[in-house]
Motif scaffolding. Sequence first.
Motif, mmCIF file in Angstrom:
data_model
loop_
_atom_site.group_PDB
_atom_site.id
_atom_site.type_symbol
_atom_site.label_atom_id
_atom_site.label_comp_id
_atom_site.label_asym_id
_atom_site.label_seq_id
_atom_site.Cartn_x
_atom_site.Cartn_y
_atom_site.Cartn_z
ATOM 1 N N THR A 171 -74.183 58.606 78.873
ATOM 2 C CA THR A 171 -75.366 59.173 79.522
ATOM 3 C C THR A 171 -76.284 58.038 79.961
ATOM 4 O O THR A 171 -76.283 56.954 79.365
ATOM 5 C CB THR A 171 -76.131 60.113 78.577
ATOM 6 O OG1 THR A 171 -76.475 59.393 77.376
ATOM 7 C CG2 THR A 171 -75.290 61.330 78.230
ATOM 8 N N TYR A 172 -77.104 58.311 80.997
ATOM 9 C CA TYR A 172 -77.877 57.247 81.624
ATOM 10 C C TYR A 172 -79.311 57.691 81.933
ATOM 11 O O TYR A 172 -79.559 58.834 82.323
ATOM 12 C CB TYR A 172 -77.200 56.788 82.918
ATOM 13 C CG TYR A 172 -75.835 56.207 82.682
ATOM 14 C CD1 TYR A 172 -75.655 54.840 82.504
ATOM 15 C CD2 TYR A 172 -74.719 57.033 82.574
ATOM 16 C CE1 TYR A 172 -74.403 54.307 82.237
ATOM 17 C CE2 TYR A 172 -73.461 56.515 82.311
ATOM 18 C CZ TYR A 172 -73.311 55.148 82.141
ATOM 19 O OH TYR A 172 -72.076 54.628 81.876
ATOM 20 N N PHE A 225 -79.386 51.937 86.233
ATOM 21 C CA PHE A 225 -78.988 53.003 85.316
ATOM 22 C C PHE A 225 -78.765 52.402 83.939
ATOM 23 O O PHE A 225 -77.848 51.603 83.738
ATOM 24 C CB PHE A 225 -77.717 53.685 85.821
ATOM 25 C CG PHE A 225 -77.908 54.438 87.109
ATOM 26 C CD1 PHE A 225 -78.192 55.789 87.097
ATOM 27 C CD2 PHE A 225 -77.816 53.783 88.335
ATOM 28 C CE1 PHE A 225 -78.374 56.489 88.276
ATOM 29 C CE2 PHE A 225 -78.003 54.467 89.521
ATOM 30 C CZ PHE A 225 -78.279 55.826 89.500
ATOM 31 N N LEU A 226 -79.618 52.755 82.992
ATOM 32 C CA LEU A 226 -79.522 52.245 81.625
ATOM 33 C C LEU A 226 -78.607 53.143 80.807
ATOM 34 O O LEU A 226 -78.802 54.368 80.751
ATOM 35 C CB LEU A 226 -80.905 52.199 80.980
ATOM 36 C CG LEU A 226 -81.940 51.306 81.681
ATOM 37 C CD1 LEU A 226 -83.306 51.489 81.033
ATOM 38 C CD2 LEU A 226 -81.520 49.850 81.630
ATOM 39 N N ASP A 227 -77.592 52.535 80.199
ATOM 40 C CA ASP A 227 -76.623 53.287 79.400
ATOM 41 C C ASP A 227 -77.257 53.670 78.067
ATOM 42 O O ASP A 227 -77.418 52.840 77.178
ATOM 43 C CB ASP A 227 -75.366 52.428 79.197
ATOM 44 C CG ASP A 227 -74.233 53.214 78.559
ATOM 45 O OD1 ASP A 227 -74.495 54.313 78.036
ATOM 46 O OD2 ASP A 227 -73.090 52.732 78.591
ATOM 47 N N CYS A 228 -77.615 54.936 77.933
ATOM 48 C CA CYS A 228 -78.293 55.405 76.719
ATOM 49 C C CYS A 228 -77.337 55.608 75.558
ATOM 50 O O CYS A 228 -77.760 55.742 74.413
ATOM 51 C CB CYS A 228 -79.002 56.730 77.002
ATOM 52 S SG CYS A 228 -80.210 56.614 78.326
ATOM 53 N N SER A 229 -76.025 55.661 75.847
ATOM 54 C CA SER A 229 -75.056 55.931 74.786
ATOM 55 C C SER A 229 -74.431 54.659 74.241
ATOM 56 O O SER A 229 -73.691 54.689 73.262
ATOM 57 C CB SER A 229 -73.944 56.842 75.327
ATOM 58 O OG SER A 229 -73.365 56.273 76.483
ATOM 59 N N SER A 230 -74.745 53.508 74.874
ATOM 60 C CA SER A 230 -74.144 52.246 74.449
ATOM 61 C C SER A 230 -74.789 51.742 73.169
ATOM 62 O O SER A 230 -75.971 51.960 72.916
ATOM 63 C CB SER A 230 -74.305 51.193 75.549
ATOM 64 O OG SER A 230 -73.938 49.921 75.083
ATOM 65 N N GLU A 231 -73.990 51.046 72.372
ATOM 66 C CA GLU A 231 -74.512 50.460 71.129
ATOM 67 C C GLU A 231 -75.551 49.393 71.423
ATOM 68 O O GLU A 231 -76.414 49.106 70.612
ATOM 69 C CB GLU A 231 -73.366 49.842 70.312
ATOM 70 C CG GLU A 231 -72.421 50.881 69.732
ATOM 71 C CD GLU A 231 -71.334 50.228 68.907
ATOM 72 O OE1 GLU A 231 -71.379 48.991 68.750
ATOM 73 O OE2 GLU A 231 -70.447 50.938 68.416
ATOM 74 N N THR A 232 -75.465 48.787 72.633
ATOM 75 C CA THR A 232 -76.432 47.747 72.986
ATOM 76 C C THR A 232 -77.660 48.324 73.652
ATOM 77 O O THR A 232 -78.581 47.607 73.983
ATOM 78 C CB THR A 232 -75.791 46.714 73.943
ATOM 79 O OG1 THR A 232 -75.361 47.398 75.137
ATOM 80 C CG2 THR A 232 -74.640 46.030 73.304
ATOM 81 N N ALA A 277 -78.891 61.590 81.699
ATOM 82 C CA ALA A 277 -77.909 62.484 82.315
ATOM 83 C C ALA A 277 -76.528 61.862 82.273
ATOM 84 O O ALA A 277 -76.376 60.636 82.323
ATOM 85 C CB ALA A 277 -78.311 62.787 83.756
ATOM 86 N N GLY A 278 -75.525 62.706 82.214
ATOM 87 C CA GLY A 278 -74.145 62.247 82.325
ATOM 88 C C GLY A 278 -73.783 62.046 83.781
ATOM 89 O O GLY A 278 -74.564 62.347 84.683
#
Length: 528
Positions: A171-172, A225-232, A277-278
């Motif tokens: 999600t982003y 777009f920031l990856d909200c699901s990434s560990e980083t 959002a996905g």
Amino acid sequence: MYSIFLVDDETLELEMMRDYIRWEEMGIYVAGTAINGKDALEKIEVMQPDIVLTDVQMPIMNGIDLAKLVRERYDWMQLVFLTGHDEFTYVKSALNVGAVGYLLKPLDLTEIVAVMERVKQQCEEVRLKNRSIQAAKANIFKELLFERSTDRIDNLKSSFCKLARRQEAGTYCLLLCDIHPGAQGDGTVMEEAVKAFTSLAERFLAGEKLAGMTVVIRDSEVGIFLDCSSETATETGTGTSLKAGHSAVFRIAERWSSFLQENADFPVTIAVNEKAAGLSDLAELYEQSKQILADQFYVGEGKVISQSENRTPFHDELMPPFPSERWLEAVNQLDAEKARELVHEYTAGLIRLRAGRKAVCDWALQLIGRLEEEILHQSAGGYERGEMYYSIYNCRTIQQIESIVLKTAEETMERLGERFMDKNAKLVHQVCSLIDQTYHEPITINSLSDQVYLSPNYLRSIFKEKTGMTIHDYLTKIRLDKAKLLLADGSLKVQDIAQRVGYESTSYFISLFLKNQGVTPNEYRKSL
């Protein structure tokens, strides 16, 4: 240059490698050092160097185990091992975990240079491959912003997951950025600004340890777009996940804005979308972000705008009245301060109301048109009108429109001042002002000439010379212009309007109106 991380449990050897090998001459800089595999892994996670040069045998965690973990987490990093002549078994293990090469102790400078050339070649290949993959992923994102077909969206999601080597796309959150390079309409300048912007975005994301995607959408519009699901995807320094919502994303946007102010030579407006959002919902996320970005028209360029600050625009047709007569009088009297004050107060009110963009542009164009016709007593040509229309409608902010109106007023006052230096022009301007103010009263050439202390014939001559029309024609124009405004009021009879604009005879007024406008007053009223 490429970065290298050095690992060796022998402190003296580690310091010698760091300080006495001429890394910079090889196009490499030392990012950091560690004395065992465990210590190294923690630092590598933060620094993420291009190359890891590690000893094989070390306490706590040896080089082989370190290499396996690095390979699992960062498959793009290049691994090189340090080993002794009697450790061939370790060398085989090193090659099995994907090492580019190995160096034998004691180190030989010639050998180091040869191995590092091979390693740098691998690094460059990885960079090119990663850029290609990143470009492909960005293209997928761009397509998803405008795609409506469910099947096509599913195919794009599948392609993205393959490129990203992930089972789920994630999600982003979106930072929608609008770039203002300064030279409006200059494609080359814009292209260079977008290129500089994307390079800065890569630096910022890397520095913040944020997973994200930079997508050039169109013209000056770029999405991060920031990856909200990434560990980083954490807020640097706090460990707050982007899933925490607006506060975390907004703070990142503020740091990004500060980073741009320090490193870019052009302003950038950033719209912060609070929602995540996905891939299937990127189009909706983008549309929402554009609505937030539209508030730039009111708040100005180079700001960070959030959803909570975004307000519903006022209805276009309900524009508040502007004191145009007072403003035109201020310009006519060369009162620049009063003219600026009236426009500034009005535009401040339009900002509070979020008046419609088109209505604001139309107001500015109408006001500038009245300056030319009623103050300078001339009409702009088609080219000049087109240029002004283009300038107004291409303004990004209401502040820019205000500046154009004020600049035009200042130029008008300068031209009036120059006219007043010409004695005859000053007299003609005085006569025009008298007509503008008393058009509804009986006016004759003799009454006008008496007020300016000139003979009627001389007044006729200089008026025609300075304005290109006779006094009678000018008086008729002013009266009929006022009549057209009054015809918009359906409660007024044509007879009443004729008398209000200075004509006792209604039939004469109608015939004069028909001659000048091509239609009768009633026909004109029906066309409104």
